[in-house]
Motif scaffolding. Structure first.
Motif, PDB file in Angstrom:
ATOM      1  N   PRO A 134      -4.657  -3.950   6.349  1.00  0.00           N
ATOM      2  CA  PRO A 134      -4.405  -5.333   5.956  1.00  0.00           C
ATOM      3  C   PRO A 134      -3.927  -5.435   4.507  1.00  0.00           C
ATOM      4  CG  PRO A 134      -6.731  -4.981   6.533  1.00  0.00           C
ATOM      5  CD  PRO A 134      -6.047  -3.666   6.603  1.00  0.00           C
ATOM      6  N   ILE A 135      -3.086  -6.434   4.264  1.00  0.00           N
ATOM      7  CA  ILE A 135      -2.601  -6.721   2.916  1.00  0.00           C
ATOM      8  C   ILE A 135      -3.089  -8.115   2.534  1.00  0.00           C
ATOM      9  CG2 ILE A 135      -0.567  -7.168   1.483  1.00  0.00           C
ATOM     10  CD1 ILE A 135       0.859  -5.017   3.029  1.00  0.00           C
ATOM     11  N   GLU A 136      -3.582  -8.201   1.310  1.00  0.00           N
ATOM     12  CA  GLU A 136      -4.060  -9.478   0.781  1.00  0.00           C
ATOM     13  C   GLU A 136      -3.413  -9.734  -0.568  1.00  0.00           C
ATOM     14  OE1 GLU A 136      -8.320  -9.081   0.584  1.00  0.00           O
ATOM     15  OE2 GLU A 136      -8.540  -9.379   2.751  1.00  0.00           O
ATOM     16  N   VAL A 137      -3.550 -10.958  -1.034  1.00  0.00           N
ATOM     17  CA  VAL A 137      -3.122 -11.329  -2.370  1.00  0.00           C
ATOM     18  C   VAL A 137      -4.292 -12.024  -3.049  1.00  0.00           C
ATOM     19  CG1 VAL A 137      -2.156 -13.564  -1.660  1.00  0.00           C
ATOM     20  CG2 VAL A 137      -1.354 -12.462  -3.758  1.00  0.00           C
ATOM     21  N   LEU A 138      -4.429 -11.789  -4.339  1.00  0.00           N
ATOM     22  CA  LEU A 138      -5.428 -12.481  -5.141  1.00  0.00           C
ATOM     23  C   LEU A 138      -4.738 -13.697  -5.740  1.00  0.00           C
ATOM     24  CD1 LEU A 138      -6.953  -9.325  -6.811  1.00  0.00           C
ATOM     25  CD2 LEU A 138      -7.847 -10.609  -4.868  1.00  0.00           C
ATOM     26  N   GLY A 139      -4.637 -14.753  -4.940  1.00  0.00           N
ATOM     27  CA  GLY A 139      -3.869 -15.934  -5.309  1.00  0.00           C
ATOM     28  C   GLY A 139      -4.648 -16.960  -6.091  1.00  0.00           C
ATOM     29  N   PRO A 147      -0.507 -11.517   6.573  1.00  0.00           N
ATOM     30  CA  PRO A 147      -0.099 -10.781   7.781  1.00  0.00           C
ATOM     31  C   PRO A 147       1.410 -10.602   7.901  1.00  0.00           C
ATOM     32  CG  PRO A 147      -0.902 -12.980   8.344  1.00  0.00           C
ATOM     33  CD  PRO A 147      -1.182 -12.774   6.887  1.00  0.00           C
ATOM     34  N   GLU A 148       2.201 -11.530   7.315  1.00  0.00           N
ATOM     35  CA  GLU A 148       3.657 -11.414   7.394  1.00  0.00           C
ATOM     36  C   GLU A 148       4.194 -10.238   6.579  1.00  0.00           C
ATOM     37  OE1 GLU A 148       2.722 -14.105   3.931  1.00  0.00           O
ATOM     38  OE2 GLU A 148       1.956 -13.899   5.966  1.00  0.00           O
ATOM     39  N   GLU A 150       2.514  -7.305   6.441  1.00  0.00           N
ATOM     40  CA  GLU A 150       2.059  -6.084   7.093  1.00  0.00           C
ATOM     41  C   GLU A 150       3.169  -5.556   7.993  1.00  0.00           C
ATOM     42  OE1 GLU A 150      -1.685  -7.333   8.774  1.00  0.00           O
ATOM     43  OE2 GLU A 150      -2.480  -7.746   6.774  1.00  0.00           O
ATOM     44  N   GLY A 151       3.391  -4.261   7.930  1.00  0.00           N
ATOM     45  CA  GLY A 151       4.458  -3.647   8.706  1.00  0.00           C
ATOM     46  C   GLY A 151       5.715  -3.381   7.898  1.00  0.00           C
ATOM     47  N   SER A 152       5.747  -3.835   6.624  1.00  0.00           N
ATOM     48  CA  SER A 152       6.918  -3.557   5.785  1.00  0.00           C
ATOM     49  C   SER A 152       6.532  -2.939   4.441  1.00  0.00           C
ATOM     50  CB  SER A 152       7.718  -4.834   5.544  1.00  0.00           C
ATOM     51  OG  SER A 152       6.970  -5.759   4.782  1.00  0.00           O
ATOM     52  N   ALA A 153       5.239  -2.807   4.179  1.00  0.00           N
ATOM     53  CA  ALA A 153       4.780  -2.236   2.907  1.00  0.00           C
ATOM     54  C   ALA A 153       4.652  -0.721   3.044  1.00  0.00           C
ATOM     55  CB  ALA A 153       3.451  -2.838   2.494  1.00  0.00           C
ATOM     56  N   PHE A 154       5.212  -0.017   2.067  1.00  0.00           N
ATOM     57  CA  PHE A 154       5.134   1.438   2.021  1.00  0.00           C
ATOM     58  C   PHE A 154       4.429   1.852   0.741  1.00  0.00           C
ATOM     59  CE2 PHE A 154       8.344   0.970   5.173  1.00  0.00           C
ATOM     60  CZ  PHE A 154       8.412   2.159   5.877  1.00  0.00           C
ATOM     61  N   LEU A 155       3.635   2.928   0.834  1.00  0.00           N
ATOM     62  CA  LEU A 155       2.949   3.490  -0.330  1.00  0.00           C
ATOM     63  C   LEU A 155       3.309   4.963  -0.466  1.00  0.00           C
ATOM     64  CD1 LEU A 155      -0.716   2.139   0.094  1.00  0.00           C
ATOM     65  CD2 LEU A 155       1.226   1.004  -0.993  1.00  0.00           C
ATOM     66  N   LYS A 156       3.259   5.443  -1.700  1.00  0.00           N
ATOM     67  CA  LYS A 156       3.463   6.873  -1.963  1.00  0.00           C
ATOM     68  C   LYS A 156       2.464   7.281  -3.030  1.00  0.00           C
ATOM     69  CE  LYS A 156       7.257  10.165  -2.768  1.00  0.00           C
ATOM     70  NZ  LYS A 156       6.458  11.313  -2.843  1.00  0.00           N
ATOM     71  N   ALA A 157       1.664   8.280  -2.725  1.00  0.00           N
ATOM     72  CA  ALA A 157       0.679   8.769  -3.687  1.00  0.00           C
ATOM     73  C   ALA A 157       1.396   9.357  -4.895  1.00  0.00           C
ATOM     74  CB  ALA A 157      -0.216   9.827  -3.041  1.00  0.00           C
ATOM     75  N   ALA A 158       0.879   9.055  -6.066  1.00  0.00           N
ATOM     76  CA  ALA A 158       1.403   9.689  -7.278  1.00  0.00           C
ATOM     77  C   ALA A 158       0.960  11.146  -7.261  1.00  0.00           C
ATOM     78  CB  ALA A 158       0.901   8.962  -8.523  1.00  0.00           C
ATOM     79  N   ASP A 159       1.597  11.928  -8.044  1.00  0.00           N
ATOM     80  CA  ASP A 159       1.403  13.371  -8.094  1.00  0.00           C
ATOM     81  C   ASP A 159      -0.069  13.787  -7.992  1.00  0.00           C
ATOM     82  OD1 ASP A 159       2.402  15.978  -8.351  1.00  0.00           O
ATOM     83  OD2 ASP A 159       1.961  15.982 -10.497  1.00  0.00           O
ATOM     84  N   GLY A 160      -0.424  14.419  -6.869  1.00  0.00           N
ATOM     85  CA  GLY A 160      -1.763  14.973  -6.688  1.00  0.00           C
ATOM     86  C   GLY A 160      -2.849  13.969  -6.350  1.00  0.00           C
ATOM     87  N   ARG A 161      -2.521  12.726  -6.151  1.00  0.00           N
ATOM     88  CA  ARG A 161      -3.534  11.702  -5.866  1.00  0.00           C
ATOM     89  C   ARG A 161      -3.570  11.395  -4.378  1.00  0.00           C
ATOM     90  NH1 ARG A 161      -1.384   9.511 -10.966  1.00  0.00           N
ATOM     91  NH2 ARG A 161      -2.932   9.970 -12.554  1.00  0.00           N
ATOM     92  N   VAL A 162      -4.561  10.609  -3.979  1.00  0.00           N
ATOM     93  CA  VAL A 162      -4.762  10.254  -2.578  1.00  0.00           C
ATOM     94  C   VAL A 162      -4.489   8.760  -2.410  1.00  0.00           C
ATOM     95  CG1 VAL A 162      -6.480  10.159  -0.728  1.00  0.00           C
ATOM     96  CG2 VAL A 162      -6.478  12.079  -2.335  1.00  0.00           C
ATOM     97  N   LEU A 163      -3.885   8.406  -1.287  1.00  0.00           N
ATOM     98  CA  LEU A 163      -3.629   6.990  -1.005  1.00  0.00           C
ATOM     99  C   LEU A 163      -4.909   6.267  -0.605  1.00  0.00           C
ATOM    100  CD1 LEU A 163      -0.282   7.137   0.999  1.00  0.00           C
ATOM    101  CD2 LEU A 163      -0.641   6.299  -1.332  1.00  0.00           C
ATOM    102  N   PRO A 164      -4.950   4.947  -0.812  1.00  0.00           N
ATOM    103  CA  PRO A 164      -6.106   4.165  -0.370  1.00  0.00           C
ATOM    104  C   PRO A 164      -6.288   4.245   1.154  1.00  0.00           C
ATOM    105  CG  PRO A 164      -4.710   2.881  -1.836  1.00  0.00           C
ATOM    106  CD  PRO A 164      -3.962   4.146  -1.523  1.00  0.00           C
ATOM    107  N   PRO A 166      -6.504   2.812   4.707  1.00  0.00           N
ATOM    108  CA  PRO A 166      -5.977   1.609   5.359  1.00  0.00           C
ATOM    109  C   PRO A 166      -7.009   0.834   6.181  1.00  0.00           C
ATOM    110  CG  PRO A 166      -5.152   3.578   6.450  1.00  0.00           C
ATOM    111  CD  PRO A 166      -5.913   4.035   5.234  1.00  0.00           C
ATOM    112  N   ALA A 167      -8.223   1.354   6.316  1.00  0.00           N
ATOM    113  CA  ALA A 167      -9.272   0.607   7.013  1.00  0.00           C
ATOM    114  C   ALA A 167      -9.795  -0.543   6.153  1.00  0.00           C
ATOM    115  CB  ALA A 167     -10.423   1.537   7.396  1.00  0.00           C
ATOM    116  N   VAL A 168      -9.470  -0.517   4.865  1.00  0.00           N
ATOM    117  CA  VAL A 168      -9.938  -1.530   3.913  1.00  0.00           C
ATOM    118  C   VAL A 168      -8.711  -2.262   3.367  1.00  0.00           C
ATOM    119  CG1 VAL A 168     -11.168  -1.853   1.718  1.00  0.00           C
ATOM    120  CG2 VAL A 168     -11.891  -0.067   3.318  1.00  0.00           C
ATOM    121  N   PRO A 169      -8.774  -3.602   3.235  1.00  0.00           N
ATOM    122  CA  PRO A 169      -7.604  -4.344   2.728  1.00  0.00           C
ATOM    123  C   PRO A 169      -7.168  -3.871   1.345  1.00  0.00           C
ATOM    124  CG  PRO A 169      -9.238  -5.867   3.603  1.00  0.00           C
ATOM    125  CD  PRO A 169      -9.879  -4.501   3.575  1.00  0.00           C
TER     126      PRO A 169
END
Length: 180
Positions: A134-139, A147-148, A150-164, A166-169
């Motif tokens: 899920p994707i949220e905004v702190l508005g 929800p609109e 979701e399905g278009s956001a891409f992430l890339k881990a920085a050098d040697g790091r781990v991505l968040p 996805p079970a958590v917003p």
């Protein structure tokens, strides 16, 4: 004149080059590149390619904040990626992304972007991962689900790091116009 690749912060581009980049992005996006979209692309690091006709391609990475599991992350958010129509399918977007990814690797926990259908294959081929959570905004009214986006956001881990996880917003900071 051969293609020349440049990398610089917004303030070093100067008014004339910034105007040329904006005009190129307006043309690339067929008038759908809003003032808010332009504002989102400013204030970070720009990568651009010039040829004998002017700006052939552009992209930038700006800092955003994202909350995940109670932690605030510095995120390198990719904006304003476009290639002039006569220069498409020549590898220019890949050259830009390599420079922007180098910036992300050196300064951020991870990179993020919102991909068009046309751009999704490029990002996936470069090792960006479709965010499946899920994707949220702190508005202004507090946290809200997007929800609109979701399905278009891409992430890339920085050098040697781990991505968040996805079970958590993943909650991004608020901004005018499109949040993602």
């Amino acid at each position: 004149m051969a293609d020349s690749l440049h990398l610089a912060p917004t303030h070093e581009l100067g008014p004339q080059r910034l105007r040329a980049v904006r005009e190129m992005l307006d043309a690339v996006f067929g008038g759908e590149f809003s003032d808010e979209d332009w504002d989102h692309a400013l204030g970070g690091i720009h990568a651009w390619i010039e040829d004998e006709r002017g700006i052939a391609a552009h992209g930038s990475v700006v800092m955003r904040r994202a909350l995940h599991r109670g932690r605030s992350y510095r995120v390198g958010y990719v904006e304003g990626v476009g290639v002039r129509a006569d220069r498409r399918r020549q590898g220019l977007a890949g050259l830009l992304m390599a420079e922007l990814e180098r910036v992300i690797d050196g300064a951020y926990a991870f990179g993020a972007l919102s991909a068009s259908d046309d751009g999704a294959a490029l990002y996936a081929a470069r090792g960006w991962h479709l965010w499946e959570g899920p994707i949220e905004v702190l508005g202004p009214e507090g946290p809200a689900r997007l929800p609109e986006e979701e399905g278009s956001a891409f992430l890339k881990a920085a050098d040697g790091r781990v991505l968040p996880d996805p079970a958590v917003p993943l909650a991004f900071d608020w901004r005018d116009g499109d949040v993602m």
